[in-house]
Design a protein around this motif. Structure first.
Motif, PDB file in Angstrom:
ATOM      1  N   PRO A   9       0.502  -0.563   0.345  1.00 52.14           N
ATOM      2  CA  PRO A   9      -0.336   0.274  -0.069  1.00 52.14           C
ATOM      3  C   PRO A   9       0.876   0.875   0.236  1.00 52.14           C
ATOM      4  CG  PRO A   9      -0.620  -1.253   1.626  1.00 52.14           C
ATOM      5  CD  PRO A   9       0.449  -2.161   1.320  1.00 52.14           C
ATOM      6  N   GLY A  10       0.235   2.311  -0.606  1.00 49.30           N
ATOM      7  CA  GLY A  10       1.445   3.305  -1.004  1.00 49.30           C
ATOM      8  C   GLY A  10       2.513   3.776  -2.615  1.00 49.30           C
ATOM      9  N   ASP A  11       2.582   2.231  -2.564  1.00 51.27           N
ATOM     10  CA  ASP A  11       3.931   2.378  -4.059  1.00 51.27           C
ATOM     11  C   ASP A  11       2.719   3.310  -5.230  1.00 51.27           C
ATOM     12  OD1 ASP A  11       5.506   1.130  -1.705  1.00 51.27           O
ATOM     13  OD2 ASP A  11       5.410  -1.306  -3.066  1.00 51.27           O
ATOM     14  N   ILE A  12       4.157   3.745  -5.506  1.00 59.37           N
ATOM     15  CA  ILE A  12       3.736   4.419  -7.608  1.00 59.37           C
ATOM     16  C   ILE A  12       4.668   3.292  -7.747  1.00 59.37           C
ATOM     17  CG2 ILE A  12       3.596   5.527  -8.106  1.00 59.37           C
ATOM     18  CD1 ILE A  12       2.780   7.436  -6.000  1.00 59.37           C
ATOM     19  N   LEU A  13       4.302   3.199  -8.779  1.00 56.90           N
ATOM     20  CA  LEU A  13       4.907   2.213 -10.395  1.00 56.90           C
ATOM     21  C   LEU A  13       4.937   3.302 -11.196  1.00 56.90           C
ATOM     22  CD1 LEU A  13       6.885   0.283 -11.435  1.00 56.90           C
ATOM     23  CD2 LEU A  13       5.160  -0.811 -12.309  1.00 56.90           C
ATOM     24  N   PHE A  14       5.886   4.063 -11.606  1.00 56.68           N
ATOM     25  CA  PHE A  14       6.055   5.003 -12.444  1.00 56.68           C
ATOM     26  C   PHE A  14       6.811   4.421 -13.981  1.00 56.68           C
ATOM     27  CE2 PHE A  14       8.788   9.098 -13.461  1.00 56.68           C
ATOM     28  CZ  PHE A  14       7.578  10.191 -14.915  1.00 56.68           C
ATOM     29  N   LEU A  15       6.585   4.014 -15.326  1.00 50.71           N
ATOM     30  CA  LEU A  15       6.455   3.968 -15.956  1.00 50.71           C
ATOM     31  C   LEU A  15       6.858   5.318 -17.337  1.00 50.71           C
ATOM     32  CD1 LEU A  15       5.220   0.382 -16.920  1.00 50.71           C
ATOM     33  CD2 LEU A  15       7.078   0.864 -15.869  1.00 50.71           C
ATOM     34  N   VAL A  36       6.337  13.604  -8.871  1.00 47.96           N
ATOM     35  CA  VAL A  36       5.225  12.063  -8.241  1.00 47.96           C
ATOM     36  C   VAL A  36       5.630  12.202  -6.689  1.00 47.96           C
ATOM     37  CG1 VAL A  36       5.845   9.940  -7.381  1.00 47.96           C
ATOM     38  CG2 VAL A  36       5.848  11.199  -9.731  1.00 47.96           C
ATOM     39  N   ARG A  37       6.953  12.707  -6.218  1.00 52.42           N
ATOM     40  CA  ARG A  37       6.802  12.587  -3.868  1.00 52.42           C
ATOM     41  C   ARG A  37       5.536  13.398  -3.202  1.00 52.42           C
ATOM     42  NH1 ARG A  37      11.767  11.625  -3.882  1.00 52.42           N
ATOM     43  NH2 ARG A  37      12.117  13.548  -4.704  1.00 52.42           N
ATOM     44  N   TRP A  41      -0.234  11.520  -2.924  1.00 53.79           N
ATOM     45  CA  TRP A  41      -1.647  11.703  -2.806  1.00 53.79           C
ATOM     46  C   TRP A  41      -2.517  11.562  -3.302  1.00 53.79           C
ATOM     47  CZ3 TRP A  41      -0.232   8.631   1.776  1.00 53.79           C
ATOM     48  CH2 TRP A  41       0.705   8.739   1.938  1.00 53.79           C
ATOM     49  N   GLN A  42      -2.254  11.969  -4.343  1.00 51.31           N
ATOM     50  CA  GLN A  42      -3.403  12.823  -5.734  1.00 51.31           C
ATOM     51  C   GLN A  42      -3.464  10.924  -5.966  1.00 51.31           C
ATOM     52  OE1 GLN A  42      -1.928  15.353  -7.434  1.00 51.31           O
ATOM     53  NE2 GLN A  42      -1.828  16.979  -5.995  1.00 51.31           N
ATOM     54  N   SER A  43      -4.211  11.426  -6.594  1.00 51.33           N
ATOM     55  CA  SER A  43      -5.210   9.635  -7.996  1.00 51.33           C
ATOM     56  C   SER A  43      -3.640   9.702  -8.910  1.00 51.33           C
ATOM     57  CB  SER A  43      -6.120   9.956  -8.709  1.00 51.33           C
ATOM     58  OG  SER A  43      -5.697  11.184  -9.500  1.00 51.33           O
ATOM     59  N   ALA A  44      -3.503   8.222  -9.430  1.00 50.86           N
ATOM     60  CA  ALA A  44      -2.654   7.653 -10.739  1.00 50.86           C
ATOM     61  C   ALA A  44      -3.222   9.141 -11.174  1.00 50.86           C
ATOM     62  CB  ALA A  44      -2.874   7.183 -10.661  1.00 50.86           C
ATOM     63  N   ARG A  45      -4.226   9.141 -12.425  1.00 52.68           N
ATOM     64  CA  ARG A  45      -4.711  10.351 -13.280  1.00 52.68           C
ATOM     65  C   ARG A  45      -4.056  11.191 -12.700  1.00 52.68           C
ATOM     66  NH1 ARG A  45     -10.848  10.002 -15.902  1.00 52.68           N
ATOM     67  NH2 ARG A  45      -9.481   8.826 -16.632  1.00 52.68           N
ATOM     68  N   ASP A  46      -3.960  11.916 -11.740  1.00 52.38           N
ATOM     69  CA  ASP A  46      -3.476  12.905 -11.251  1.00 52.38           C
ATOM     70  C   ASP A  46      -1.908  13.835 -11.449  1.00 52.38           C
ATOM     71  OD1 ASP A  46      -5.904  14.183 -11.193  1.00 52.38           O
ATOM     72  OD2 ASP A  46      -5.713  14.082  -8.923  1.00 52.38           O
ATOM     73  N   ILE A  47      -1.484  12.221 -11.112  1.00 43.32           N
ATOM     74  CA  ILE A  47       0.139  12.624 -10.955  1.00 43.32           C
ATOM     75  C   ILE A  47       0.891  12.278 -12.762  1.00 43.32           C
ATOM     76  CG2 ILE A  47       1.912  10.795 -10.905  1.00 43.32           C
ATOM     77  CD1 ILE A  47       0.355  10.094  -7.823  1.00 43.32           C
ATOM     78  N   ASP A  73       7.578  11.994 -28.732  1.00 40.84           N
ATOM     79  CA  ASP A  73       6.525  11.427 -27.691  1.00 40.84           C
ATOM     80  C   ASP A  73       6.461  11.188 -26.612  1.00 40.84           C
ATOM     81  OD1 ASP A  73       7.703   9.304 -28.932  1.00 40.84           O
ATOM     82  OD2 ASP A  73       5.987   7.799 -28.720  1.00 40.84           O
ATOM     83  N   LYS A  74       5.340  11.158 -25.665  1.00 46.42           N
ATOM     84  CA  LYS A  74       5.492  10.519 -24.781  1.00 46.42           C
ATOM     85  C   LYS A  74       4.522  10.057 -24.565  1.00 46.42           C
ATOM     86  CE  LYS A  74       6.857  15.549 -24.210  1.00 46.42           C
ATOM     87  NZ  LYS A  74       7.628  15.277 -25.808  1.00 46.42           N
ATOM     88  N   THR A  75       5.106   9.148 -23.331  1.00 47.73           N
ATOM     89  CA  THR A  75       3.818   7.593 -22.789  1.00 47.73           C
ATOM     90  C   THR A  75       4.399   8.098 -21.214  1.00 47.73           C
ATOM     91  OG1 THR A  75       3.737   6.956 -24.467  1.00 47.73           O
ATOM     92  CG2 THR A  75       2.636   6.049 -22.266  1.00 47.73           C
ATOM     93  N   VAL A  76       3.139   7.571 -20.670  1.00 46.53           N
ATOM     94  CA  VAL A  76       3.655   7.404 -18.787  1.00 46.53           C
ATOM     95  C   VAL A  76       2.222   7.339 -18.385  1.00 46.53           C
ATOM     96  CG1 VAL A  76       3.066   9.054 -16.387  1.00 46.53           C
ATOM     97  CG2 VAL A  76       4.622  10.261 -18.162  1.00 46.53           C
ATOM     98  N   PHE A  77       3.005   6.516 -17.409  1.00 49.94           N
ATOM     99  CA  PHE A  77       1.994   4.950 -17.186  1.00 49.94           C
ATOM    100  C   PHE A  77       2.050   4.400 -15.596  1.00 49.94           C
ATOM    101  CE2 PHE A  77       0.533   0.038 -16.425  1.00 49.94           C
ATOM    102  CZ  PHE A  77      -1.017   0.194 -16.795  1.00 49.94           C
ATOM    103  N   ILE A  78       1.281   5.322 -15.061  1.00 50.50           N
ATOM    104  CA  ILE A  78       0.936   4.985 -13.869  1.00 50.50           C
ATOM    105  C   ILE A  78       0.169   4.327 -12.605  1.00 50.50           C
ATOM    106  CG2 ILE A  78       0.605   5.909 -11.094  1.00 50.50           C
ATOM    107  CD1 ILE A  78       3.093   7.486 -12.608  1.00 50.50           C
ATOM    108  N   ILE A  79       0.939   2.993 -11.556  1.00 45.12           N
ATOM    109  CA  ILE A  79      -0.484   1.891 -11.311  1.00 45.12           C
ATOM    110  C   ILE A  79       0.354   2.809  -9.310  1.00 45.12           C
ATOM    111  CG2 ILE A  79       0.011  -0.373 -10.600  1.00 45.12           C
ATOM    112  CD1 ILE A  79       0.853  -0.362 -13.550  1.00 45.12           C
ATOM    113  N   LYS A  80      -0.549   2.925  -8.420  1.00 42.77           N
ATOM    114  CA  LYS A  80      -0.634   3.395  -7.174  1.00 42.77           C
ATOM    115  C   LYS A  80      -1.541   1.815  -6.918  1.00 42.77           C
ATOM    116  CE  LYS A  80      -1.388   7.665  -4.521  1.00 42.77           C
ATOM    117  NZ  LYS A  80      -1.610   8.557  -4.877  1.00 42.77           N
ATOM    118  N   ARG A  81      -0.826   1.267  -5.333  1.00 43.23           N
ATOM    119  CA  ARG A  81      -0.939   1.172  -5.055  1.00 43.23           C
ATOM    120  C   ARG A  81      -2.089   1.381  -3.700  1.00 43.23           C
ATOM    121  NH1 ARG A  81      -0.321  -4.863  -1.682  1.00 43.23           N
ATOM    122  NH2 ARG A  81      -2.717  -5.058  -0.764  1.00 43.23           N
ATOM    123  N   THR A  82      -3.632   1.648  -3.348  1.00 45.04           N
ATOM    124  CA  THR A  82      -3.527   2.536  -2.458  1.00 45.04           C
ATOM    125  C   THR A  82      -4.483   1.251  -1.323  1.00 45.04           C
ATOM    126  OG1 THR A  82      -6.405   2.005  -3.283  1.00 45.04           O
ATOM    127  CG2 THR A  82      -4.598   4.244  -3.467  1.00 45.04           C
TER     128      THR A  82
END
Length: 82
Positions: A9-15, A36-37, A41-47, A73-82
């Motif tokens: 819980p609280g981990d964020i994966l940033f690709l 990111v830091r 506490w914001q949503s994955a979408r907001d990050i 080109d830019k792609t960001v993918f956030i996986i966040k475990r709450t």
């Protein structure tokens, strides 16, 4: 059966793709980590949106200094475990 925890819980994966960060600038790496830091506490979408906005500002700077060829080109993918 053993349990394996891949994300706590609280981990964020940033690709991301190299259009967001190409690995050549340690200061930029620290800046992206702070984006990111500061929003952990914001949503994955907001990050994700904050990171893409940051990358877009970097592109604006590259245009201003005449280095449009460095824009990618830019792609960001956030996986966040709450």
């Amino acid at each position: 059966m053993a349990e394996i925890t891949l994300m706590s819980p609280g981990d964020i994966l940033f690709l991301y793709t190299d259009g967001v960060y190409d690995g050549s600038d340690e200061e930029e790496h620290r800046h992206l980590e702070s984006v990111v830091r500061d929003r952990q506490w914001q949503s994955a979408r907001d990050i994700c949106n904050a990171l893409l906005e940051h990358a877009a500002r970097d592109d604006d700077h590259l245009r201003q200094i005449g280095e449009e060829d460095r824009i990618d080109d830019k792609t960001v993918f956030i996986i966040k475990r709450t």
